[in-house]
Design a protein around this motif. Structure first.
Motif, PDB file in Angstrom:
ATOM      1  N   HIS A 195       7.900  47.306  42.485  1.00  0.00           N
ATOM      2  CA  HIS A 195       6.949  47.744  41.458  1.00  0.00           C
ATOM      3  C   HIS A 195       5.546  47.930  42.038  1.00  0.00           C
ATOM      4  N   GLY A 196       5.146  47.034  42.933  1.00  0.00           N
ATOM      5  CA  GLY A 196       3.838  47.168  43.551  1.00  0.00           C
ATOM      6  C   GLY A 196       3.718  48.440  44.367  1.00  0.00           C
ATOM      7  N   THR A 197       4.812  48.824  45.026  1.00  0.00           N
ATOM      8  CA  THR A 197       4.814  50.071  45.796  1.00  0.00           C
ATOM      9  C   THR A 197       4.633  51.271  44.885  1.00  0.00           C
ATOM     10  N   MET A 198       5.349  51.264  43.753  1.00  0.00           N
ATOM     11  CA  MET A 198       5.219  52.379  42.813  1.00  0.00           C
ATOM     12  C   MET A 198       3.789  52.456  42.290  1.00  0.00           C
ATOM     13  N   LEU A 199       3.184  51.320  42.011  1.00  0.00           N
ATOM     14  CA  LEU A 199       1.810  51.314  41.514  1.00  0.00           C
ATOM     15  C   LEU A 199       0.864  51.944  42.540  1.00  0.00           C
ATOM     16  N   GLN A 200       1.016  51.593  43.812  1.00  0.00           N
ATOM     17  CA  GLN A 200       0.173  52.186  44.844  1.00  0.00           C
ATOM     18  C   GLN A 200       0.418  53.693  44.970  1.00  0.00           C
ATOM     19  N   TYR A 201       1.669  54.088  44.786  1.00  0.00           N
ATOM     20  CA  TYR A 201       2.024  55.510  44.836  1.00  0.00           C
ATOM     21  C   TYR A 201       1.309  56.279  43.738  1.00  0.00           C
ATOM     22  N   TYR A 202       1.305  55.756  42.516  1.00  0.00           N
ATOM     23  CA  TYR A 202       0.608  56.410  41.411  1.00  0.00           C
ATOM     24  C   TYR A 202      -0.897  56.466  41.678  1.00  0.00           C
ATOM     25  N   ARG A 203      -1.431  55.367  42.195  1.00  0.00           N
ATOM     26  CA  ARG A 203      -2.865  55.355  42.480  1.00  0.00           C
ATOM     27  C   ARG A 203      -3.234  56.453  43.468  1.00  0.00           C
ATOM     28  N   GLN A 204      -2.380  56.645  44.481  1.00  0.00           N
ATOM     29  CA  GLN A 204      -2.688  57.669  45.480  1.00  0.00           C
ATOM     30  C   GLN A 204      -2.623  59.063  44.885  1.00  0.00           C
TER      31      GLN A 204
ATOM     32  N   ARG B  77      -5.486  63.861  42.805  1.00  0.00           N
ATOM     33  CA  ARG B  77      -5.789  64.715  41.658  1.00  0.00           C
ATOM     34  C   ARG B  77      -7.300  64.823  41.456  1.00  0.00           C
ATOM     35  N   LYS B  78      -8.011  63.750  41.709  1.00  0.00           N
ATOM     36  CA  LYS B  78      -9.462  63.754  41.518  1.00  0.00           C
ATOM     37  C   LYS B  78     -10.209  64.358  42.706  1.00  0.00           C
ATOM     38  N   SER B  79      -9.704  64.134  43.917  1.00  0.00           N
ATOM     39  CA  SER B  79     -10.457  64.522  45.112  1.00  0.00           C
ATOM     40  C   SER B  79     -10.165  65.935  45.585  1.00  0.00           C
TER      41      SER B  79
ATOM     42  N   LEU C  71      -6.231  70.691  42.907  1.00  0.00           N
ATOM     43  CA  LEU C  71      -5.433  69.984  41.903  1.00  0.00           C
ATOM     44  C   LEU C  71      -6.229  69.739  40.632  1.00  0.00           C
ATOM     45  N   ARG C  72      -7.533  69.538  40.763  1.00  0.00           N
ATOM     46  CA  ARG C  72      -8.371  69.313  39.573  1.00  0.00           C
ATOM     47  C   ARG C  72      -8.451  70.552  38.698  1.00  0.00           C
ATOM     48  N   GLU C  73      -8.520  71.706  39.333  1.00  0.00           N
ATOM     49  CA  GLU C  73      -8.645  72.948  38.564  1.00  0.00           C
ATOM     50  C   GLU C  73      -7.288  73.322  37.985  1.00  0.00           C
ATOM     51  N   CYS C  74      -7.191  73.317  36.694  1.00  0.00           N
ATOM     52  CA  CYS C  74      -5.916  73.635  36.030  1.00  0.00           C
ATOM     53  C   CYS C  74      -5.746  75.152  35.966  1.00  0.00           C
ATOM     54  N   ASP C  75      -5.625  75.739  37.145  1.00  0.00           N
ATOM     55  CA  ASP C  75      -5.614  77.201  37.267  1.00  0.00           C
ATOM     56  C   ASP C  75      -4.180  77.711  37.311  1.00  0.00           C
ATOM     57  N   ARG C  76      -3.793  78.438  36.293  1.00  0.00           N
ATOM     58  CA  ARG C  76      -2.444  79.007  36.245  1.00  0.00           C
ATOM     59  C   ARG C  76      -2.336  80.306  37.037  1.00  0.00           C
ATOM     60  N   ASN C  77      -3.473  80.935  37.292  1.00  0.00           N
ATOM     61  CA  ASN C  77      -3.439  82.231  37.974  1.00  0.00           C
ATOM     62  C   ASN C  77      -3.153  82.106  39.462  1.00  0.00           C
ATOM     63  N   GLY C  78      -3.678  81.041  40.077  1.00  0.00           N
ATOM     64  CA  GLY C  78      -3.470  80.875  41.506  1.00  0.00           C
ATOM     65  C   GLY C  78      -2.210  80.114  41.829  1.00  0.00           C
TER      66      GLY C  78
ATOM     67  N   LEU D 271      -1.295  79.744  60.106  1.00  0.00           N
ATOM     68  CA  LEU D 271      -1.924  78.570  59.503  1.00  0.00           C
ATOM     69  C   LEU D 271      -1.280  77.287  59.987  1.00  0.00           C
ATOM     70  N   SER D 272      -2.093  76.243  60.056  1.00  0.00           N
ATOM     71  CA  SER D 272      -1.560  74.912  60.297  1.00  0.00           C
ATOM     72  C   SER D 272      -1.814  74.065  59.056  1.00  0.00           C
ATOM     73  N   TRP D 273      -0.885  73.161  58.774  1.00  0.00           N
ATOM     74  CA  TRP D 273      -0.878  72.449  57.496  1.00  0.00           C
ATOM     75  C   TRP D 273      -1.063  70.954  57.716  1.00  0.00           C
ATOM     76  N   HIS D 274      -1.775  70.296  56.814  1.00  0.00           N
ATOM     77  CA  HIS D 274      -1.870  68.842  56.872  1.00  0.00           C
ATOM     78  C   HIS D 274      -1.266  68.241  55.602  1.00  0.00           C
ATOM     79  N   LYS D 275      -0.696  67.084  55.761  1.00  0.00           N
ATOM     80  CA  LYS D 275       0.043  66.447  54.666  1.00  0.00           C
ATOM     81  C   LYS D 275      -0.918  65.843  53.644  1.00  0.00           C
ATOM     82  N   LEU D 276      -0.683  66.145  52.379  1.00  0.00           N
ATOM     83  CA  LEU D 276      -1.394  65.472  51.295  1.00  0.00           C
ATOM     84  C   LEU D 276      -0.581  64.305  50.747  1.00  0.00           C
ATOM     85  N   MET D 277       0.711  64.524  50.589  1.00  0.00           N
ATOM     86  CA  MET D 277       1.559  63.475  50.005  1.00  0.00           C
ATOM     87  C   MET D 277       3.018  63.790  50.312  1.00  0.00           C
ATOM     88  N   ALA D 278       3.765  62.757  50.629  1.00  0.00           N
ATOM     89  CA  ALA D 278       5.216  62.888  50.776  1.00  0.00           C
ATOM     90  C   ALA D 278       5.850  61.624  50.208  1.00  0.00           C
ATOM     91  N   SER D 279       6.597  61.779  49.147  1.00  0.00           N
ATOM     92  CA  SER D 279       7.183  60.599  48.495  1.00  0.00           C
ATOM     93  C   SER D 279       8.214  59.916  49.368  1.00  0.00           C
TER      94      SER D 279
END
Length: 615
Positions: free
Chosen positions: A501-510, A515-517, A521-528, A571-579
């Motif tokens: 459960h603690g792991t899941m909590l940290q996952y949600y926090r990340q 989403r904030k940073s 992700l903050r911009e709820c843009d459907r066009n892009g 392009l080169s890509w950097h990881k944001l999140m991988a579950s």
């Protein structure tokens, strides 16, 4: 007193700066109306006005006094606009001064809708104590989690101490077992101090059965329309002006006197109103006037079983002007994608194909034929920005409407839970969490009531059983009246420090940090946004672009690892999140940096990479 003067007054008992009580009651069915108050049951005659209203100004009634009304000598009945029922729905009302609380949130600013990260909670089961004060004591957890808006399931007075809240009978009141109106004001103030907005779930489509006395006073209901709960609230039949006044003033009260930031209006498809100005539109217009007066921003959010953009379109474009709506179809498609059973209203949804369509179009059914409804359903949501749609992987309805009330944590694997959460956060819509999902709470959230009338309690039991017939479920549903059903639905706060459960909590926090940073992700843009659906692989590839930032998300709902391709060779890509990373107890560590081309993603995983596009 003119019609406009009466319509500008607040129903019920209010107090002016000098402490004088002003009482307004709409009771066109009465020929004589009397206020009965105090331990000695003193009586004061109300003064009749036009249009069925009655008024009284007096210094005899003070905050804290208990009072009721006699209608032609019958009763006594609680105030239809009571603010507090300390002895429950059958007891007297208690006079309460809304202006007495000293607010400390002068500098509070409601976040924009696109920045909301909503956390839905039920006051009675969120904590062991089940009170507003106990919710306040848990606010630091929510701050650390990162949510910035809590949504309180309905708190208007209902029968007994245990109820989801949708059986409330006094819309102006605040549930006595939760702490009453003063404690709600204190909770809202505390939330604002910690940077959390407060959304209040309100029910304007019906009133509950037990303790419902409004029909004795006036024509609050009409048999012109029928709803699942009986006669509809009278928004467009004879005498409806005063009923509309009652509900408009109710919305304004929550914003003005309780500093609530948004209302979530329950099941607005069950509001029957064919007036030239729909009641929701009128509420929006009056709320806009309040915003201009106070400078504080407020939102109106609707839940509806209609894919109808009239509700969320601006008034000037012919809509009702609601700021946002819940999108159940995103949830339904997500649930089926996760491999859960397709029965009842889920039969219409085709896994990742439906989920991909909801990513693109918000509505899955936007003019398509629905086999469940046996007709075409919905219209296209083109031009409606993403911040007007609220999505979730679970909520009170879709947990509690299951026969046993199982949460997602009891239905799918730990890896799939992480995928479902990530799908919500990577969407171009506003995310909503249900209490406890952030630590994979295993306790159910079951349907519970505490009616004191045995005949009504038995009717609820039978109705609950018949509700599951469409889902072809066998077995017995938990007894909604049993105290154990309520107790079993409480969160287990001791789990948050225990694995997994603690792991899941940290996952949600990340995810919330991302989403904030991440502006994209903050911009709820459907066009892009673009979506590729790989049906046989049970895989979605989501691409989102905002400015110079580009994001690619692979959502693998299958039970096998999959080969995918990162786009754009230059392009080169950097990881944001991988579950699937080990940090989240996953089976496959994804590289921090990756070049365009082949990549393997784990079963039941979400993998997100981003880059900055060079101009």
């Amino acid at each position: 007193m003119s019609y406009d003067d009466l319509m500008a007054m607040r129903p019920g008992v209010t107090f002016d700066a000098r402490g004088e009580a002003q009482v307004l009651v709409w009771a066109p069915k009465a020929e004589k109306l009397q206020l009965q108050f105090g331990e000695e049951a003193k009586m004061l005659d109300m003064e009749p006005k036009d249009y069925g209203f009655w008024t009284l100004q007096t210094r005899a009634l003070w905050p804290g006094d208990r009072y009721r009304f006699l209608l032609d000598g019958k009763g006594p009945y609680p105030d239809p606009a009571t603010l507090y029922q300390p002895e429950g729905v059958h007891g007297p009302s208690e006079a309460f001064d809304l202006q007495e609380y000293e607010w400390s949130d002068r500098n509070w600013k409601n976040p924009s809708m696109k920045d909301y990260i909503i956390y839905e909670l039920h006051t009675g089961t969120f904590t062991e104590e089940g009170t507003f004060a106990a919710v306040e004591a848990k606010l630091d957890h929510l701050v650390e989690l990162g949510v910035n808006a809590i949504e309180l399931m309905p708190v208007s007075q209902f029968a007994g101490d245990r109820n989801w809240g949708y059986d409330g009978v006094f819309p102006y009141s605040t549930q006595n077992s939760y702490g009453g109106p003063a404690m709600l004001q204190q909770l809202v103030d505390a939330c604002h101090e910690k940077g959390i907005a407060v959304i209040l779930d309100m029910v304007y489509n019906h009133l509950g059965p037990e303790g419902n006395t409004l029909g004795h006073f006036g024509h609050y209901f009409t048999d012109k329309y029928h709803t699942p709960w009986g006669d509809a609230i009278n928004f467009d039949d004879a005498w409806s002006d005063a009923v509309r006044h009652y509900f408009v003033q109710n919305a304004l009260m929550w914003f003005r006197d309780f500093h609530i930031d948004a209302l979530r209006l329950d099941a607005v498809h069950a509001i029957k109103d064919f007036s030239p100005v729909h009641i929701l539109q009128e509420i929006r217009q009056q709320v806009d006037a309040l915003v201009r007066e106070t400078g504080r921003e407020h939102y109106l959010i609707v839940e509806m079983d209609l894919n109808d953009t009239r509700f969320v379109k601006p008034i000037e474009a012919g809509g009702y002007g609601m700021h946002a709506q819940w999108v159940d179809e995103f949830h339904h498609a997500l649930r089926v994608s996760s491999g859960q059973e397709r029965n009842g209203y889920y039969v219409d949804f085709d896994g990742v194909a439906s989920l991909g369509k909801s990513f693109r179009d918000a509505y899955v059914f936007d003019g398509l034929y629905s086999d469940h409804r046996k007709r075409k359903f919905g219209i296209k949501a083109d031009g409606i920005p993403g911040q007007q749609f609220i999505v979730f992987s679970q909520n009170h309805d879709h947990i509690g409407n299951r026969m046993l009330g199982e949460r997602t944590s009891q239905l799918v694997s730990f890896e799939m839970q992480k995928l479902l959460a990530g799908t919500v956060f990577v969407s171009p819509f506003v995310p909503l969490l249900f209490m406890g999902e952030e630590w994979a709470e295993p306790n159910p959230f079951q349907y519970f009531v505490s009616h004191t009338e045995e005949e009504l309690a038995e009717a609820v039991r039978k109705g609950r059983k018949s509700e599951f017939a469409a889902f072809h479920l066998e077995g017995e549903a938990p007894d909604p009246m049993a105290v154990s059903t309520f107790e079993n639905s409480k969160l287990q706060w001791a789990l948050i420090d225990q694995p997994p459960h603690g792991t899941m909590l940290q996952y949600y926090r990340q995810w919330i940090v991302l989403r904030k940073s991440q502006q994209l992700l903050r911009e709820c843009d459907r066009n892009g946004l673009s979506v590729e659906v790989f049906g046989e692989k049970e895989l979605l590839c989501i691409q989102r672009v905002w400015g110079r930032q580009h994001l690619v998300a692979f959502l693998n709902f299958s039970k096998s690892s999959q080969e995918v391709s990162l786009p754009f060779e230059h392009l080169s890509w950097h990881k944001l999140m991988a579950s699937s990373d080990s940090a989240w107890n996953g089976p496959l560590e994804m590289p921090e940096q990756a070049e365009a081309g082949a990549l393997t993603v784990a079963a039941e995983s979400i993998t997100v990479y981003a880059n900055i596009i060079n101009s």
